[in-house]
Design an enzyme around this catalytic site. Sequence first.
Site, PDB file in Angstrom:
ATOM      1  N   ASP A   1       0.744  -1.099  -0.033  1.00 55.37           N
ATOM      2  CA  ASP A   1       0.025   0.145  -0.093  1.00 55.37           C
ATOM      3  C   ASP A   1       0.906   1.320   0.017  1.00 55.37           C
ATOM      4  O   ASP A   1       1.983   1.233   0.732  1.00 55.37           O
ATOM      5  CB  ASP A   1      -0.877  -0.061   1.285  1.00 55.37           C
ATOM      6  CG  ASP A   1      -1.945   1.106   1.073  1.00 55.37           C
ATOM      7  OD1 ASP A   1      -2.510   1.170   0.083  1.00 55.37           O
ATOM      8  OD2 ASP A   1      -2.322   1.679   2.000  1.00 55.37           O
TER       9      ASP A   1
ATOM     10  N   GLU B   1      -9.654  12.814   7.763  1.00 54.08           N
ATOM     11  CA  GLU B   1      -9.467  14.093   6.715  1.00 54.08           C
ATOM     12  C   GLU B   1     -10.725  14.926   7.152  1.00 54.08           C
ATOM     13  O   GLU B   1     -10.701  15.954   7.308  1.00 54.08           O
ATOM     14  CB  GLU B   1      -9.003  13.919   5.462  1.00 54.08           C
ATOM     15  CG  GLU B   1      -7.453  13.425   5.314  1.00 54.08           C
ATOM     16  CD  GLU B   1      -7.484  12.998   3.926  1.00 54.08           C
ATOM     17  OE1 GLU B   1      -7.104  13.912   3.142  1.00 54.08           O
ATOM     18  OE2 GLU B   1      -7.780  12.093   3.363  1.00 54.08           O
TER      19      GLU B   1
ATOM     20  N   ASP C   1      -8.770   0.526   2.137  1.00 51.01           N
ATOM     21  CA  ASP C   1      -7.735   0.387   3.272  1.00 51.01           C
ATOM     22  C   ASP C   1      -8.268   0.700   4.503  1.00 51.01           C
ATOM     23  O   ASP C   1      -7.957   1.738   4.793  1.00 51.01           O
ATOM     24  CB  ASP C   1      -6.465   1.113   3.092  1.00 51.01           C
ATOM     25  CG  ASP C   1      -5.199   0.875   3.861  1.00 51.01           C
ATOM     26  OD1 ASP C   1      -5.387  -0.074   4.481  1.00 51.01           O
ATOM     27  OD2 ASP C   1      -4.461   1.525   4.022  1.00 51.01           O
TER      28      ASP C   1
ATOM     29  N   HIS D   1      -4.001  14.291   0.555  1.00 52.79           N
ATOM     30  CA  HIS D   1      -4.024  13.396   1.683  1.00 52.79           C
ATOM     31  C   HIS D   1      -2.701  13.591   2.298  1.00 52.79           C
ATOM     32  O   HIS D   1      -2.925  13.824   3.581  1.00 52.79           O
ATOM     33  CB  HIS D   1      -4.351  11.943   1.291  1.00 52.79           C
ATOM     34  CG  HIS D   1      -4.317  10.914   2.160  1.00 52.79           C
ATOM     35  ND1 HIS D   1      -5.397  11.087   3.335  1.00 52.79           N
ATOM     36  CD2 HIS D   1      -3.342  10.014   2.820  1.00 52.79           C
ATOM     37  CE1 HIS D   1      -4.974   9.997   4.576  1.00 52.79           C
ATOM     38  NE2 HIS D   1      -3.891   9.536   3.763  1.00 52.79           N
TER      39      HIS D   1
ATOM     40  N   GLU E   1      -9.089   4.291  -2.066  1.00 52.40           N
ATOM     41  CA  GLU E   1      -7.906   3.898  -2.962  1.00 52.40           C
ATOM     42  C   GLU E   1      -8.504   3.157  -4.173  1.00 52.40           C
ATOM     43  O   GLU E   1      -9.501   2.612  -4.258  1.00 52.40           O
ATOM     44  CB  GLU E   1      -7.028   3.124  -2.188  1.00 52.40           C
ATOM     45  CG  GLU E   1      -6.394   3.861  -1.010  1.00 52.40           C
ATOM     46  CD  GLU E   1      -5.227   3.105  -0.136  1.00 52.40           C
ATOM     47  OE1 GLU E   1      -4.598   2.552  -1.119  1.00 52.40           O
ATOM     48  OE2 GLU E   1      -5.108   3.031   0.763  1.00 52.40           O
TER      49      GLU E   1
ATOM     50  N   THR F   1      -8.519  -5.329   4.116  1.00 52.11           N
ATOM     51  CA  THR F   1      -8.245  -4.421   2.961  1.00 52.11           C
ATOM     52  C   THR F   1      -9.527  -4.955   1.967  1.00 52.11           C
ATOM     53  O   THR F   1      -9.402  -6.144   1.544  1.00 52.11           O
ATOM     54  CB  THR F   1      -7.006  -4.614   2.220  1.00 52.11           C
ATOM     55  OG1 THR F   1      -6.101  -3.978   3.275  1.00 52.11           O
ATOM     56  CG2 THR F   1      -7.250  -3.695   0.996  1.00 52.11           C
TER      57      THR F   1
ATOM     58  N   LYS G   1      -3.168  -1.319  10.077  1.00 52.29           N
ATOM     59  CA  LYS G   1      -3.717  -1.649   8.721  1.00 52.29           C
ATOM     60  C   LYS G   1      -3.895  -3.232   8.461  1.00 52.29           C
ATOM     61  O   LYS G   1      -4.207  -3.555   7.297  1.00 52.29           O
ATOM     62  CB  LYS G   1      -2.584  -1.213   7.780  1.00 52.29           C
ATOM     63  CG  LYS G   1      -2.476   0.107   7.823  1.00 52.29           C
ATOM     64  CD  LYS G   1      -3.284   1.127   7.138  1.00 52.29           C
ATOM     65  CE  LYS G   1      -2.825   2.442   7.168  1.00 52.29           C
ATOM     66  NZ  LYS G   1      -3.722   3.295   6.333  1.00 52.29           N
TER      67      LYS G   1
ATOM     68  N   GLU H   1     -10.018   4.348   3.830  1.00 51.44           N
ATOM     69  CA  GLU H   1      -9.319   4.834   2.998  1.00 51.44           C
ATOM     70  C   GLU H   1      -9.773   4.738   1.429  1.00 51.44           C
ATOM     71  O   GLU H   1      -9.776   3.537   1.291  1.00 51.44           O
ATOM     72  CB  GLU H   1      -7.711   4.734   3.191  1.00 51.44           C
ATOM     73  CG  GLU H   1      -7.284   5.217   4.254  1.00 51.44           C
ATOM     74  CD  GLU H   1      -5.728   5.240   4.393  1.00 51.44           C
ATOM     75  OE1 GLU H   1      -4.843   4.895   3.523  1.00 51.44           O
ATOM     76  OE2 GLU H   1      -5.201   5.633   5.517  1.00 51.44           O
TER      77      GLU H   1
ATOM     78  N   ARG I   1      -6.913   4.142  13.363  1.00 49.09           N
ATOM     79  CA  ARG I   1      -6.020   5.595  13.338  1.00 49.09           C
ATOM     80  C   ARG I   1      -5.430   5.621  14.772  1.00 49.09           C
ATOM     81  O   ARG I   1      -4.389   5.972  15.033  1.00 49.09           O
ATOM     82  CB  ARG I   1      -6.757   6.789  13.049  1.00 49.09           C
ATOM     83  CG  ARG I   1      -7.260   6.715  11.791  1.00 49.09           C
ATOM     84  CD  ARG I   1      -6.386   6.620  10.746  1.00 49.09           C
ATOM     85  NE  ARG I   1      -7.061   6.909   9.473  1.00 49.09           N
ATOM     86  CZ  ARG I   1      -6.204   6.904   8.504  1.00 49.09           C
ATOM     87  NH1 ARG I   1      -5.000   6.699   8.281  1.00 49.09           N
ATOM     88  NH2 ARG I   1      -6.852   7.187   6.933  1.00 49.09           N
TER      89      ARG I   1
ATOM     90  N   GLN J   1      -2.422   3.064  14.795  1.00 45.56           N
ATOM     91  CA  GLN J   1      -1.450   3.438  14.134  1.00 45.56           C
ATOM     92  C   GLN J   1      -0.871   4.695  14.871  1.00 45.56           C
ATOM     93  O   GLN J   1       0.315   4.752  14.724  1.00 45.56           O
ATOM     94  CB  GLN J   1      -2.350   3.973  12.637  1.00 45.56           C
ATOM     95  CG  GLN J   1      -1.236   4.612  11.534  1.00 45.56           C
ATOM     96  CD  GLN J   1      -1.980   4.944  10.494  1.00 45.56           C
ATOM     97  OE1 GLN J   1      -3.059   5.065  10.349  1.00 45.56           O
ATOM     98  NE2 GLN J   1      -1.194   5.271   9.503  1.00 45.56           N
TER      99      GLN J   1
END
Length: 418
Positions: free
Chosen positions: A125, A360, A230, A132, A200, A254, A250, A198, A234, A237
Amino acid sequence: MPLKKSWVSSANSADHPFPLNNLPYGVFSTGGEDPHCGVAIGDMILDVTAAEAEGLVVLDDEPLFDLPFWNPLMEQGPAVWAALRNRLMDLLAEGSAAQEDVAPLLVAQADAELHMPFAVSEYTDFYAGRHHAQNVGTMFRGPENALPPNWLHIPIGYNGRASSVVVSGTDIRRPWGQLKSPDQDLPAFLPSRRFDIELEMGAIVGTPSDGPISVQEADDNIFGYVLLNDWSARDIQAWEYQPLGPFQAKATATSISPWIVTKAALEPFRCDTPERDFELLGHLKETGPMLYDIDLSITMAPDGKAATTIARTNYSQMYYSAAQQLAHHTTSGCPMNTGDLLGSGTISGPTKPERGSLLELSWGGKEPLTLETGESRSFIEDGDTLTLTGAAKGKGYTIGFGECAGTVLPALENPYSR
């Protein structure tokens, strides 16, 4: 390129995601039968495994579609990929002489269960969307230090878990992990409280390589594309990522869309990457347009309630193309395998409605979203269904990917309490 007409009438609508121009590849089953390889055409699926068995599709001396994934075809390379696409168009085009033989091999999508379309060899990834990266960096380091010093020179990535890649519709269990709140001196082991998505695109390697390859060779080696979510914890992370980057945050799952849209179907929608702050080194320079103009969106639906569109953006916002990412991946001599999956990184645009993650959109939880149901969200709550969609708009036709959806289930009871 205008719409190509099919004798499958549902494929001829300008808004249908699966016209004859598309012909995406998937794996399906009906009525408890074994999964087969199939091609979406309008509201139907052509059973390619059965078509090969009946001699309507013959590309090699050995069967290519007797296994429930597309890897055997993928490893044949571009010439065979083109031959299959041409044959499918011959079989399904308006006025085809084979219509009477092919019609019995069609299955209604409404009656089919969709499975993983290919066997994922390895998964990488990337972090290659500038808006972003700028947004996330600004949140944690301020605008003056938002981008790491290497970001404008190489596509940054991490190696993920191929074993956790799942097809759209698979439920996602909220993960446990080690978290450390800012107001606590020590970490705790808890379910994630800041679970995120996420938006993607995923590029799928068809032709394997051994040693460094150029950007053009990388583009030639890519078989097709899927939507990719993904899922990201958070809070896990934030505690674990220094100094080596994402790990357990992560690894939960996925999700990918069930249909592989081939590079050939996307050819009319190629576009350039953006202007560079710094000229890239030679091994990363593109020889032509290698991004795609694909509209993307995210919806969120609380349990049992209507969905709200929370973001809209476009794949053309990426700073690095999938071909550049793949070429960079090989610079160390790293072999790439048929079935390798490359996540683009979160795709966000320059304005708030174009942000491809809740991190975001809620600005780290400080600006919660209000859904059309009246509820607010900073991050995902149990029972929420997140759905990604994507489409490229042509002259009188649409190239779609199908949905990439997942519903978040509550965390397990403490897995170490027994």
